[in-house]
Design a protein around this motif. Structure first.
Motif, short mmCIF file in Angstrom:
data_model
loop_
_atom_site.label_atom_id
_atom_site.label_comp_id
_atom_site.label_asym_id
_atom_site.label_seq_id
_atom_site.Cartn_x
_atom_site.Cartn_y
_atom_site.Cartn_z
N LYS A 182 0.82 -1.21 0.00
CA LYS A 182 0.00 0.00 0.00
C LYS A 182 0.86 1.27 0.00
CE LYS A 182 -3.46 2.11 2.96
NZ LYS A 182 -4.13 1.96 4.26
N THR A 183 0.48 2.25 -0.84
CA THR A 183 1.09 3.57 -0.79
C THR A 183 -0.06 4.59 -0.76
OG1 THR A 183 1.08 4.06 -3.17
CG2 THR A 183 2.95 2.79 -2.32
N ALA A 184 0.31 5.87 -0.72
CA ALA A 184 -0.73 6.91 -0.69
C ALA A 184 -1.53 6.94 -1.99
CB ALA A 184 -0.10 8.28 -0.45
N LYS A 185 -0.97 6.37 -3.07
CA LYS A 185 -1.58 6.56 -4.38
C LYS A 185 -2.18 5.32 -5.00
CE LYS A 185 0.41 10.81 -4.91
NZ LYS A 185 1.87 10.94 -5.06
N ASN A 186 -1.89 4.13 -4.48
CA ASN A 186 -2.23 2.94 -5.26
C ASN A 186 -3.41 2.13 -4.71
OD1 ASN A 186 -1.12 1.61 -3.09
ND2 ASN A 186 0.29 0.36 -4.29
N SER A 187 -4.33 2.80 -4.01
CA SER A 187 -5.45 2.04 -3.43
C SER A 187 -6.32 1.37 -4.50
CB SER A 187 -6.29 2.96 -2.56
OG SER A 187 -6.74 4.04 -3.33
N GLN A 188 -6.31 1.92 -5.73
CA GLN A 188 -7.17 1.32 -6.76
C GLN A 188 -6.76 -0.11 -7.12
OE1 GLN A 188 -6.30 2.18 -11.05
NE2 GLN A 188 -5.89 4.21 -10.27
N VAL A 189 -5.54 -0.52 -6.77
CA VAL A 189 -5.15 -1.89 -7.10
C VAL A 189 -5.10 -2.80 -5.88
CG1 VAL A 189 -3.93 -1.34 -9.23
CG2 VAL A 189 -2.69 -1.24 -7.06
N ALA A 190 -5.66 -2.31 -4.76
CA ALA A 190 -5.59 -3.08 -3.50
C ALA A 190 -6.14 -4.49 -3.67
CB ALA A 190 -6.34 -2.33 -2.40
N ASP A 191 -7.16 -4.66 -4.50
CA ASP A 191 -7.78 -5.98 -4.66
C ASP A 191 -7.49 -6.60 -6.02
OD1 ASP A 191 -8.94 -5.81 -2.12
OD2 ASP A 191 -10.55 -4.57 -2.94
N PHE A 192 -6.49 -6.08 -6.69
CA PHE A 192 -6.25 -6.56 -8.05
C PHE A 192 -5.97 -8.06 -8.10
CE2 PHE A 192 -3.18 -7.60 -11.42
CZ PHE A 192 -3.99 -7.40 -12.51
N TYR A 193 -5.08 -8.53 -7.24
CA TYR A 193 -4.73 -9.95 -7.30
C TYR A 193 -5.90 -10.83 -6.87
CZ TYR A 193 0.19 -9.01 -8.34
OH TYR A 193 1.36 -8.62 -8.94
N ASP A 194 -6.72 -10.31 -5.95
CA ASP A 194 -7.91 -11.09 -5.57
C ASP A 194 -8.79 -11.31 -6.80
OD1 ASP A 194 -8.01 -10.69 -2.27
OD2 ASP A 194 -7.09 -9.02 -3.37
N LYS A 195 -8.99 -10.21 -7.54
CA LYS A 195 -9.83 -10.31 -8.75
C LYS A 195 -9.18 -11.20 -9.80
CE LYS A 195 -11.62 -5.63 -8.20
NZ LYS A 195 -11.21 -4.28 -8.63
N ALA A 196 -7.87 -11.25 -9.78
CA ALA A 196 -7.18 -12.05 -10.78
C ALA A 196 -7.08 -13.52 -10.36
CB ALA A 196 -5.78 -11.48 -11.02
N GLY A 197 -7.70 -13.88 -9.25
CA GLY A 197 -7.77 -15.28 -8.85
C GLY A 197 -6.62 -15.77 -7.99
N PHE A 198 -5.83 -14.87 -7.44
CA PHE A 198 -4.75 -15.26 -6.53
C PHE A 198 -5.33 -15.48 -5.13
CE2 PHE A 198 -0.54 -14.14 -8.63
CZ PHE A 198 -1.07 -13.97 -9.89
#
Lengths: 72, 528
Positions: free
Chosen positions: B481-497
């Motif tokens: 997590k950084t100040a700017k990247n919250s939009q990808v917080a769940d990216f890997y979850d969505k990608a099936g990881f």
């Protein structure tokens, strides 16, 4: 000139703690979008044109001051 | 958050960033609902007329897709399109101008038919400046900001005015005085033929003023009279002065007598069955205005211009301040139900009915390139500059990248193009070897310019298939997590990881590769 630069930086970056030691690493608001507003303000304030190559270099208060002083 | 803005250019410098958040560039895939209003603020990108015209045509399709997905009770503000940078060369086919006009026309139709849609005429702002001040190419080339950032302060001021207009409740009734207000002179002294209306100035100014008030009446504003006069004289003037434009039938009610105007206005409100707060009182006499301001403060009582030639600007102010149809009323809300049904029909007529079809129409090409001497510099540079779609935000120099590669890391860049142009290299992935059949995704990032087209998943899937062919059975990955990247917080979850560990600032993931991932027929993918 130093004070004028600092004042603009504090205003544009919305951060009163900005001083001569500030740079893009230690100032959270100083990202590429604020850089754009900052350059636009500095150009108006000092009536200069800053080239894209110079904009990329201006990553700290000291560098901002150095580049501006070559133009005045 | 007050506003969510759909945009296709860098416009952050123009907005108060405490109040707004932005879509990705030309990205309609994410529509948050925790906002007060939406804004659609697209700009015409520079380029060849025909190509840009084609792109502009897709704006409307996208806008309709978005409108279908939001609640009909939420305000949706749409900026008109204007050409800021494109040169209209004599003899060219005007395709772009036509496309822009079609878009604006369609938006006006939407605003007229849907209670929650508001049209903002952006040309009103743009036309204040000479053409050469609108675009500063330096800022466009370095940060894709088409509208000159030097206009940011002006724009903020202009937008504040617009916001005030948007927030206003429309008034219902305009209560007008007669002598020296609707015509020049005093009827009781100058007579039916002596009052100034029609003919030369100042009569001409009063004619234009009356004609504009008639137009206002046609939009549904009630006109009423409150005047100290003899009613019989006024009726005679309405009937017998040939230059009179507003006549008896144009007024819903009147109080023409010698009573005090406050009582008269209260009576009018009662007769018309409207609140005093929906009335605007126009009188040239400052004493009368003061009386109403004192006794009936909820009635709007604007100052009246000193000179008849100022009446037309006064009218514009009146309309802007009191009679714009902006706020969502309960009737509008009822109507929005019908609009919803309409909207679905409109969508069916549009060229794309769903998002995938739209994506397909873009002819997106993804080219996956292994690290080489030509892309090395760009690969390093992107790790330095990318903040938002960046899972780990490791910053690397060219040397770091080269060294990782020498130590067995797999490094790929992705280059994206579609039928509107080539975005070049706009993303990368770095996988470092752990054990024999396991790799770690050290870095995965994409430029925000290409987001919103699900390219991130296509990219990752392609890479997974690629490393699977190299014998890799397991991937590890993490989100920092950084100040700017919250939009990808769940990216890997969505990608099936699968999550293997999490704390406040990071998450670790694992993926067992047991099958090839499906290729989407939306993109053309090449691997170099």
């Amino acid at each position: 000139m130093k004070e004028r630069i600092l004042q603009i930086m504090r205003e544009v970056l919305d951060d009163n703690s900005i001083d001569t030691s500030s740079n893009q690493q230690n100032c959270e608001n100083w990202d590429s979008l604020h850089q754009l507003s900052l350059i636009s303000e500095l150009e108006d304030e000092f009536d200069v044109d800053i080239e894209p190559e110079e904009i990329a270099e201006m990553t700290s208060f000291e560098k901002v001051k150095d580049i501006l002083s070559t133009k005045l | 958050m007050k506003y969510f803005i759909f945009r296709n250019q860098t416009i952050e410098p123009f907005w108060d960033n405490n109040q707004v958040s932005f879509s990705g560039y030309d990205d309609i895939s994410l529509i948050p609902d925790d906002v007060e209003s939406y804004i659609w603020f697209y700009q015409v990108p520079p380029g060849e007329d025909d190509v840009v015209a084609e792109e502009v045509k897709t704006f409307l399709d996208k806008l309709r897709l978005v409108l279908d997905k939001i609640l009909a009770s939420k305000q949706f503000i749409i900026f008109s399109l204007c050409s800021l940078s494109n040169v209209n060369i004599v003899g060219s086919r005007n395709t772009l101008m036509i496309a822009i006009n079609e878009f604006n026309q369609a938006v006006l139709d939407l605003a007229n038919n849907r209670g929650n849609v508001r049209f903002i005429d952006f040309s009103k702002f743009v036309n204040q400046y000479p053409h050469r001040e609108l675009v500063n190419w330096k800022f466009y080339f370095i940060s894709q900001t088409l509208l000159n950032p030097k206009l940011a302060k002006d724009f903020q001021y202009w937008w504040k005015q617009k916001e005030k207009e948007l927030a206003l409740k429309r008034k219902k009734c305009l209560v007008l005085d007669l002598d020296n207000t609707l015509w020049g002179g005093i009827l009781g002294e100058d007579g039916v033929a002596g009052i100034k209306i029609g003919g030369d100035y100042p009569g001409k100014a009063f004619s234009y003023w009356q004609r504009s008030l008639l137009e206002l009446k046609r939009t549904g504003v009630m006109l009423a009279i409150c005047s100290k006069n003899n009613e019989a004289d006024v009726i005679e003037a309405w009937e017998n002065n040939p230059f009179m434009i507003l006549r008896k039938d144009d007024f819903v009610a009147w109080r023409i007598n010698w009573h005090d105007k406050a009582s008269n206005i209260q009576e009018l409100a009662a007769e018309l069955n409207i609140g005093l707060d929906s009335m605007v009182f126009i009188d040239n006499n400052p004493t009368e205005r003061e009386l109403i301001r004192q006794l009936l403060p909820v009635v709007e009582t604007p100052d009246f211009p000193d000179k008849p030639h100022q009446l037309m600007s006064f009218l514009e102010e009146l309309v802007n301040s009191y009679f714009r149809v902006y706020s969502v009323t309960s009737e509008d809300l009822k109507k929005t139900e019908q609009y919803k049904a309409n909207a679905q029909r409109v969508a069916a007529q549009a060229r794309f009915t769903d998002f995938n079809e739209y994506l397909k129409s873009l002819d997106i090409n993804l080219e996956i390139q292994a690290l080489d001497e030509f892309n090395l510099q760009r690969v390093a540079q992107m790790t330095q500059k990318t903040n938002q779609f960046n899972l780990t935000t490791h910053r690397y120099t060219e040397n770091d990248i080269q060294q990782m590669s020498n130590e067995g890391a797999l490094i790929y860049a992705i280059s994206v193009s579609d039928r509107f142009g080539d975005n070049g290299i706009t993303g990368e992935i770095i996988l470092r070897p752990l054990e024999k059949d396991t790799m770690l995704i050290d870095t995965l990032l994409l430029s925000c310019r290409i987001l919103g087209k699900r390219i991130e998943f296509a990219f990752l899937d392609t890479i997974i298939n690629l490393v699977a062919n190299k014998g890799i059975k397991r991937l590890k990955a993490s989100y920092h997590k950084t100040a700017k990247n919250s939009q990808v917080a769940d990216f890997y979850d969505k990608a099936g990881f699968r999550i293997t560990h999490r704390d406040d600032d990071s998450k670790d993931y694992e993926l067992i590769i047991d099958k090839q991932r499906d290729k989407k027929d939306i993109y053309t993918i090449t691997i170099k």
